[in-house]
Design a protein around this motif. Structure first.
Motif, PDB file in Angstrom:
ATOM      1  N   LEU A 135      27.333  -6.111  37.277  1.00 58.43           N
ATOM      2  CA  LEU A 135      27.190  -5.223  36.318  1.00 58.43           C
ATOM      3  C   LEU A 135      28.543  -4.729  36.056  1.00 58.43           C
ATOM      4  N   PHE A 136      29.362  -4.523  36.955  1.00 55.52           N
ATOM      5  CA  PHE A 136      30.553  -3.968  36.673  1.00 55.52           C
ATOM      6  C   PHE A 136      31.463  -4.866  35.984  1.00 55.52           C
ATOM      7  N   ARG A 137      31.385  -6.300  36.290  1.00 59.17           N
ATOM      8  CA  ARG A 137      32.077  -7.320  35.505  1.00 59.17           C
ATOM      9  C   ARG A 137      31.778  -6.956  33.844  1.00 59.17           C
ATOM     10  N   LEU A 138      30.217  -6.893  33.351  1.00 61.27           N
ATOM     11  CA  LEU A 138      29.868  -6.826  32.225  1.00 61.27           C
ATOM     12  C   LEU A 138      30.725  -5.356  31.640  1.00 61.27           C
ATOM     13  N   GLN A 139      30.519  -4.099  32.385  1.00 61.89           N
ATOM     14  CA  GLN A 139      31.032  -3.092  32.122  1.00 61.89           C
ATOM     15  C   GLN A 139      32.525  -2.934  31.832  1.00 61.89           C
ATOM     16  N   SER A 140      33.233  -3.788  32.878  1.00 61.43           N
ATOM     17  CA  SER A 140      34.808  -3.793  32.844  1.00 61.43           C
ATOM     18  C   SER A 140      35.146  -4.647  31.641  1.00 61.43           C
ATOM     19  N   ASP A 141      34.487  -5.782  31.284  1.00 61.07           N
ATOM     20  CA  ASP A 141      34.586  -6.487  30.212  1.00 61.07           C
ATOM     21  C   ASP A 141      34.508  -5.670  28.668  1.00 61.07           C
ATOM     22  N   GLU A 142      33.578  -4.733  28.726  1.00 57.93           N
ATOM     23  CA  GLU A 142      33.507  -3.969  27.522  1.00 57.93           C
ATOM     24  C   GLU A 142      34.437  -2.695  27.532  1.00 57.93           C
ATOM     25  N   ASN A 153      25.414   2.249  31.112  1.00 57.28           N
ATOM     26  CA  ASN A 153      25.835   3.695  31.326  1.00 57.28           C
ATOM     27  C   ASN A 153      24.796   4.245  32.716  1.00 57.28           C
ATOM     28  N   ASP A 154      23.531   3.504  32.658  1.00 56.38           N
ATOM     29  CA  ASP A 154      22.361   3.953  33.813  1.00 56.38           C
ATOM     30  C   ASP A 154      23.121   3.234  34.929  1.00 56.38           C
ATOM     31  N   ALA A 155      23.836   2.347  34.763  1.00 50.57           N
ATOM     32  CA  ALA A 155      24.276   1.489  35.828  1.00 50.57           C
ATOM     33  C   ALA A 155      25.641   2.111  36.601  1.00 50.57           C
TER      34      ALA A 155
END
Length: 209
Positions: free
Chosen positions: A70-77, A122-124
């Motif tokens: 999840l952090f990888r998805l968020q950090s990419d964004e 955001n929930d994650a």
């Protein structure tokens, strides 16, 4: 009270060959689909592995847990957003307030285009927002905006520039999120972004006086 344990969110290793890079890309694409379909509460490493068509061991080669995925998805964004800020705010060919207006429009549109995924991420966020890796990415965006404020408000005090950075960035993030939670037409996005840009530009002009 004991400190809350921060999970490991760094990838275990970086893919060095094309085949490994393809595997990581497949895992992240599967993770995006699982997150969109199941939401954070039902997001698991096993579901990601199943969706990607790989063993769970293959996922664990690169991601130690679901928080890391999840952090990888968020950090990419976050990195995409940071690059957008850098490209627009450092464009010396345009006047500073024109750049700020372009940034507002680009940000609001991106919030609306990716609203569903951003709500889930955001929930994650509680899984990783306090981790050093997350703070480092956010700091890089802060530095870009601080440099812009130095350019646009060269005679202001450091305290005034810091307040301006915080107010504009917080308003963009909070209001953009609220606005994007409902479907919006292109005309609505344009009108809303214009209003926010007018407000920010008026604020900057007042500070510059």
């Amino acid at each position: 009270m004991a400190n809350r344990k921060i999970p490991q969110i760094s990838t275990r290793k970086l893919p060095k060959q094309a085949r490994s890079a393809d595997l990581v890309a497949a895992i992240l694409e599967a993770a995006t689909q699982v997150l969109a379909r199941e939401g954070v509460q039902r997001f698991t490493t096993a579901r990601v592995a199943e969706k990607a068509g790989v063993s769970i061991g293959s996922v664990y080669q690169y991601f130690p847990n679901k928080a890391a995925i999840l952090f990888r998805l968020q950090s990419d964004e976050w990195q995409q957003t940071t690059e957008m800020w850098r490209t627009i705010l450092q464009d010396a060919g345009k006047a500073p307030l024109e750049r700020l207006r372009l940034l507002v429009h680009a940000f609001v549109r991106s919030e609306c285009d990716e609203a569903a995924m951003r709500v889930e991420l955001n929930d994650a966020a509680p899984l990783y927002r306090d981790a050093p890796e997350a703070q480092a990415i956010k700091s890089s965006a802060d530095l870009i905006f601080e440099a812009f404020m130095m350019e646009v408000l060269p005679k202001a005090t450091a305290e005034v520039r810091s307040l301006a950075c915080d107010l504009i960035a917080t308003t963009l993030s909070t209001v953009g999120k609220e606005f994007s939670e409902s479907p919006r037409s292109s005309a609505e996005i344009e009108t809303y972004a214009d209003g926010m840009a007018d407000m920010f530009c008026a604020y900057i002009r007042e500070l510059a006086r």
